[in-house]
Design a protein around this motif. Structure first.
Motif, PDB file in Angstrom:
ATOM      1  N   GLN A 181       0.853  -1.179   0.000  1.00 11.83           N
ATOM      2  CA  GLN A 181       0.000   0.000   0.000  1.00 11.83           C
ATOM      3  C   GLN A 181       0.893   1.233   0.000  1.00 11.83           C
ATOM      4  N   TYR A 182       0.407   2.304  -0.604  1.00  9.73           N
ATOM      5  CA  TYR A 182       1.184   3.539  -0.613  1.00  9.73           C
ATOM      6  C   TYR A 182       1.310   4.063   0.815  1.00  9.73           C
ATOM      7  N   GLY A 183       2.533   4.395   1.197  1.00 11.50           N
ATOM      8  CA  GLY A 183       2.781   4.941   2.534  1.00 11.50           C
ATOM      9  C   GLY A 183       2.966   3.890   3.611  1.00 11.50           C
ATOM     10  N   SER A 184       2.949   2.613   3.236  1.00 11.35           N
ATOM     11  CA  SER A 184       3.098   1.544   4.229  1.00 11.35           C
ATOM     12  C   SER A 184       4.566   1.274   4.560  1.00 11.35           C
ATOM     13  N   GLY A 185       5.468   1.829   3.767  1.00  5.91           N
ATOM     14  CA  GLY A 185       6.888   1.593   4.002  1.00  5.91           C
ATOM     15  C   GLY A 185       7.404   0.334   3.334  1.00  5.91           C
ATOM     16  N   GLY A 186       6.640  -0.216   2.387  1.00  3.45           N
ATOM     17  CA  GLY A 186       7.051  -1.447   1.712  1.00  3.45           C
ATOM     18  C   GLY A 186       8.388  -1.328   1.015  1.00  3.45           C
ATOM     19  N   VAL A 212       2.531  -5.710   2.012  1.00  2.00           N
ATOM     20  CA  VAL A 212       2.723  -4.832   3.163  1.00  2.00           C
ATOM     21  C   VAL A 212       1.601  -3.797   3.207  1.00  2.00           C
ATOM     22  N   TYR A 213       0.976  -3.677   4.364  1.00  2.00           N
ATOM     23  CA  TYR A 213      -0.090  -2.698   4.545  1.00  2.00           C
ATOM     24  C   TYR A 213       0.096  -1.991   5.885  1.00  2.00           C
ATOM     25  N   ALA A 214      -0.694  -0.966   6.126  1.00  2.00           N
ATOM     26  CA  ALA A 214      -0.622  -0.235   7.395  1.00  2.00           C
ATOM     27  C   ALA A 214      -1.910   0.551   7.571  1.00  2.00           C
ATOM     28  N   ASP A 215      -2.118   1.063   8.773  1.00  2.00           N
ATOM     29  CA  ASP A 215      -3.322   1.856   9.028  1.00  2.00           C
ATOM     30  C   ASP A 215      -3.211   3.227   8.347  1.00  2.00           C
ATOM     31  N   GLN A 216      -4.333   3.854   8.173  1.00  2.00           N
ATOM     32  CA  GLN A 216      -4.404   5.125   7.447  1.00  2.00           C
ATOM     33  C   GLN A 216      -3.575   6.212   8.106  1.00  2.00           C
ATOM     34  N   GLU A 217      -3.625   6.291   9.417  1.00  2.00           N
ATOM     35  CA  GLU A 217      -2.908   7.366  10.128  1.00  2.00           C
ATOM     36  C   GLU A 217      -1.406   7.300   9.884  1.00  2.00           C
ATOM     37  N   SER A 218      -0.832   6.113  10.000  1.00  2.00           N
ATOM     38  CA  SER A 218       0.615   5.994   9.811  1.00  2.00           C
ATOM     39  C   SER A 218       1.009   6.211   8.354  1.00  2.00           C
ATOM     40  N   ARG A 219       0.133   5.840   7.437  1.00  2.00           N
ATOM     41  CA  ARG A 219       0.414   6.051   6.018  1.00  2.00           C
ATOM     42  C   ARG A 219       0.379   7.537   5.667  1.00  2.00           C
ATOM     43  N   ARG A 276       3.583   9.118   7.043  1.00  2.00           N
ATOM     44  CA  ARG A 276       4.753   8.856   6.210  1.00  2.00           C
ATOM     45  C   ARG A 276       4.694   9.650   4.909  1.00  2.00           C
ATOM     46  N   ALA A 277       3.511   9.732   4.317  1.00  2.00           N
ATOM     47  CA  ALA A 277       3.358  10.469   3.059  1.00  2.00           C
ATOM     48  C   ALA A 277       3.739  11.935   3.227  1.00  2.00           C
ATOM     49  N   VAL A 278       3.364  12.510   4.356  1.00  2.00           N
ATOM     50  CA  VAL A 278       3.651  13.923   4.621  1.00  2.00           C
ATOM     51  C   VAL A 278       5.118  14.122   4.991  1.00  2.00           C
ATOM     52  N   GLU A 279       5.610  13.333   5.954  1.00  2.00           N
ATOM     53  CA  GLU A 279       6.943  13.558   6.519  1.00  2.00           C
ATOM     54  C   GLU A 279       8.074  13.044   5.635  1.00  2.00           C
ATOM     55  N   GLU A 280       7.835  11.957   4.902  1.00  2.00           N
ATOM     56  CA  GLU A 280       8.911  11.355   4.121  1.00  2.00           C
ATOM     57  C   GLU A 280       8.785  11.587   2.622  1.00  2.00           C
ATOM     58  N   TYR A 281       7.549  11.697   2.131  1.00  2.00           N
ATOM     59  CA  TYR A 281       7.349  11.839   0.687  1.00  2.00           C
ATOM     60  C   TYR A 281       6.975  13.255   0.266  1.00  2.00           C
ATOM     61  N   GLY A 282       6.787  14.143   1.250  1.00  2.00           N
ATOM     62  CA  GLY A 282       6.543  15.542   0.938  1.00  2.00           C
ATOM     63  C   GLY A 282       5.159  15.862   0.401  1.00  2.00           C
ATOM     64  N   LYS A 336      -3.083  18.288   3.750  1.00  2.00           N
ATOM     65  CA  LYS A 336      -4.511  18.374   3.420  1.00  2.00           C
ATOM     66  C   LYS A 336      -4.898  17.489   2.236  1.00  2.00           C
ATOM     67  N   HIS A 337      -3.906  17.086   1.451  1.00  2.00           N
ATOM     68  CA  HIS A 337      -4.188  16.250   0.277  1.00  2.00           C
ATOM     69  C   HIS A 337      -3.708  14.811   0.453  1.00  2.00           C
ATOM     70  N   ALA A 338      -3.090  14.502   1.600  1.00  2.00           N
ATOM     71  CA  ALA A 338      -2.421  13.208   1.767  1.00  2.00           C
ATOM     72  C   ALA A 338      -3.381  12.026   1.663  1.00  2.00           C
ATOM     73  N   ALA A 339      -4.506  12.092   2.359  1.00  2.00           N
ATOM     74  CA  ALA A 339      -5.445  10.968   2.342  1.00  2.00           C
ATOM     75  C   ALA A 339      -5.980  10.708   0.937  1.00  2.00           C
ATOM     76  N   GLU A 340      -6.293  11.763   0.229  1.00  2.00           N
ATOM     77  CA  GLU A 340      -6.790  11.635  -1.143  1.00  2.00           C
ATOM     78  C   GLU A 340      -5.699  11.067  -2.058  1.00  2.00           C
ATOM     79  N   PHE A 341      -4.479  11.527  -1.866  1.00  2.00           N
ATOM     80  CA  PHE A 341      -3.359  11.060  -2.698  1.00  2.00           C
ATOM     81  C   PHE A 341      -3.106   9.574  -2.460  1.00  2.00           C
ATOM     82  N   ILE A 342      -3.153   9.157  -1.207  1.00  2.00           N
ATOM     83  CA  ILE A 342      -2.950   7.757  -0.856  1.00  2.00           C
ATOM     84  C   ILE A 342      -4.008   6.878  -1.519  1.00  2.00           C
TER      85      ILE A 342
END
Length: 208
Positions: free
Chosen positions: A12-17, A128-135, A138-144, A148-154
């Motif tokens: 999953q996107y943002g799961s750290g796979g 590899v999967y993860a819960d929405q909050e951690s994804r 990661r999307a915000v802190e590591e992928y930039g 406000k758009h992170a959940a939609e992007f994921i």
């Protein structure tokens, strides 16, 4: 630790796979393939790497599905150059994945690796999967990605990956029966997830 295992990781996107796959490769000192597959496909084809990056892990509504399913009426004039970029990249990456798997143990991230190597007895397929909050974190802190758009992007990236996998394999992305192991990376973290996967692979391939 010696291994003969070929690890394929769907994620999953943002799961750290990807990070987990990288840790496995470092831990076992084996090759790692993710975006590297795009560069290799571009080099083989002579096409632009930038063009392939836009098409990467995206399905096309084209004739390749008919070819794979055996429903396309053969045209003797058809050549690889007639295929859409998405399909051309899929075929190139399929050949490259088979080639690198023949060379020995490695880690392959995404790109239907589990399906492409389904007949290889040395494969260990992981989802590899993860819960929405951690994804989102990661999307915000590591992928930039903007918060406000992170959940939609994921959600968009997951749908894209699911469509790609479902389209080219006729299987369902993320369905447990398609993998040897499904893992919640949020529960274990990146390092321990990699450690767990290495241990599980050793048990799998040492079983009588």
């Amino acid at each position: 630790m010696m291994t003969s295992t070929i690890f394929t990781i769907a994620r999953q996107y943002g799961s750290g796979g990807r990070q987990i796959g990288k840790k496995i490769a470092e831990r076992l000192e084996i090759p790692f393939y993710d975006k590297e597959l795009i560069a290799m496909a571009a080099k083989q084809s002579g096409m632009s790497e930038a063009i392939f990056e836009k098409a990467d892990e995206k399905a096309s509504s084209s004739l390749i599905y008919s070819l794979l399913m055996g429903t396309y009426a053969y045209n003797a004039q058809l050549t690889p150059n007639d295929l859409p970029v998405n399909d051309k990249l899929f075929l190139l990456q399929t050949n490259i994945i088979k080639q690198v798997a023949q060379k020995g143990p490695c880690v392959i991230v995404g790109r239907c690796g589990d399906y492409i190597l389904r007949d290889n007895p040395n494969c260990f397929n992981i989802y590899v999967y993860a819960d929405q909050e951690s994804r989102v974190k990661r999307a915000v802190e590591e992928y930039g990605i903007e918060a406000k758009h992170a959940a939609e992007f994921i959600a968009k990236k997951d749908k894209q990956r699911a469509n790609y996998y479902n389209f080219y394999t006729n299987l369902k992305w993320g369905a447990a029966q398609n993998y040897h192991l499904t893992l919640n990376s949020q529960k274990f973290g990146i390092d321990r997830s990699a450690q767990l996967i290495c241990g599980a692979a050793e048990l799998l391939h040492s079983a009588p």
